[in-house]
Design an enzyme around this catalytic site. Structure first.
Site, mmCIF file in Angstrom:
data_model
loop_
_atom_site.group_PDB
_atom_site.id
_atom_site.type_symbol
_atom_site.label_atom_id
_atom_site.label_comp_id
_atom_site.label_asym_id
_atom_site.label_seq_id
_atom_site.Cartn_x
_atom_site.Cartn_y
_atom_site.Cartn_z
ATOM 1 N N HIS A 47 0.836 -1.193 0.000
ATOM 2 C CA HIS A 47 0.000 0.000 0.000
ATOM 3 C C HIS A 47 0.879 1.254 0.000
ATOM 4 O O HIS A 47 2.095 1.158 0.180
ATOM 5 C CB HIS A 47 -0.944 0.005 1.221
ATOM 6 C CG HIS A 47 -0.260 0.037 2.534
ATOM 7 N ND1 HIS A 47 -0.170 -1.054 3.381
ATOM 8 C CD2 HIS A 47 0.389 1.038 3.180
ATOM 9 C CE1 HIS A 47 0.485 -0.730 4.471
ATOM 10 N NE2 HIS A 47 0.842 0.543 4.374
HETATM 11 P P1 TYD Z 1 -1.334 -2.738 7.590
HETATM 12 O O1 TYD Z 1 -0.908 -1.314 7.796
HETATM 13 O O2 TYD Z 1 -1.942 -3.096 6.263
HETATM 14 O O3 TYD Z 1 -0.107 -3.712 7.890
HETATM 15 P P2 TYD Z 1 1.246 -3.963 7.044
HETATM 16 O O4 TYD Z 1 1.567 -2.739 6.256
HETATM 17 O O5 TYD Z 1 2.279 -4.267 8.099
HETATM 18 O O6 TYD Z 1 1.017 -5.156 6.177
HETATM 19 O O7 TYD Z 1 -2.339 -3.103 8.764
HETATM 20 C C1 TYD Z 1 -2.828 -4.431 8.963
HETATM 21 C C2 TYD Z 1 -4.124 -4.329 9.750
HETATM 22 O O8 TYD Z 1 -3.904 -3.739 11.025
HETATM 23 C C3 TYD Z 1 -5.187 -3.487 9.060
HETATM 24 O O9 TYD Z 1 -6.436 -4.123 9.240
HETATM 25 C C4 TYD Z 1 -5.188 -2.187 9.814
HETATM 26 C C5 TYD Z 1 -4.707 -2.576 11.200
HETATM 27 N N1 TYD Z 1 -3.899 -1.519 11.843
HETATM 28 C C6 TYD Z 1 -4.448 -0.754 12.870
HETATM 29 O O10 TYD Z 1 -5.618 -0.927 13.266
HETATM 30 N N2 TYD Z 1 -3.676 0.213 13.450
HETATM 31 C C7 TYD Z 1 -2.398 0.471 13.059
HETATM 32 O O11 TYD Z 1 -1.729 1.375 13.624
HETATM 33 C C8 TYD Z 1 -1.844 -0.318 11.981
HETATM 34 C C9 TYD Z 1 -0.438 -0.086 11.493
HETATM 35 C C10 TYD Z 1 -2.641 -1.306 11.411
#
Ligand code: TYD
Length: 161
Positions: A60
């Site tokens: 993303h």
């Molecule tokens: P995501 O940012 O997509 O993780 P990564 O980039 O490490 O793959 O987040 C994964 C899930 O966690 C998504 O459902 C959103 C949630 N999340 C939160 O609720 N709070 C946060 O601060 C973060 C980073 C993620």
């Protein structure tokens, strides 16, 4: 990671932490807002137990959020894409992280068994700030390019006689 690494993608950079070597009694790493990290830190999160070596995280970009990403144990590959250029970096040095600015598509993969990722973020969690669709990211980043182009003063694009 080579500390002389040149970032070729936009909205990125190296983040060198303050570092005290106290071996064999440990190493001390320090990140201060507006110093080693160029924004006010509003949120900290970390990722551990990356037992699945085929795991792929990220995939993303953000519209406004700035983040500093560090590998504080082990190693992983960080893939960056600004819509034009791409770069792959092996993060394996706790003292040196990467700035993830806005509109920078990022993916993490190839985690070592002991990998721990630490992220410092400039704002609280906001799902609306995410761009999770790569086609949308490409549309938005090519749009950003067009806006910048259209802002150029007409005189700078005219040929002088
Ligand atoms: P995501 O940012 O997509 O993780 P990564 O980039 O490490 O793959 O987040 C994964 C899930 O966690 C998504 O459902 C959103 C949630 N999340 C939160 O609720 N709070 C946060 O601060 C973060 C980073 C993620």
């Amino acid at each position: 990671m080579n500390k002389n690494l040149k970032l070729v993608v936009k909205n990125s950079g190296l983040l060198a932490l303050k570092f005290f070597k106290d071996l064999p009694d440990g190493n001390l790493f320090i990140a201060e807002a507006r110093q080693q990290v160029p924004f006010d830190i509003k949120r900290v999160y970390f990722i551990n137990t990356l037992a699945n070596q085929k795991a792929v995280r990220g995939k993303h970009a953000h519209r406004e959020l700035q983040q500093g990403i560090f590998c504080i144990s082990g190693s992983f590959n960080l893939h960056l894409d600004d819509g034009i250029r791409k770069q792959r970096i092996r993060l394996n040095d706790p003292s040196c992280g990467i700035l993830l600015g806005p509109f920078l598509w990022h993916t993490m993969s190839s985690f070592s068994y002991d990998c721990v990722i630490l992220v410092l973020a400039s704002a609280g969690f906001d799902e609306a700030d995410y761009i999770r669709d790569y086609d949308e990211f490409r549309r938005v980043t090519s749009g950003v390019g067009r806006v910048e182009e259209s802002k150029k003063p007409i005189s700078s694009t005219r040929k002088t006689r």
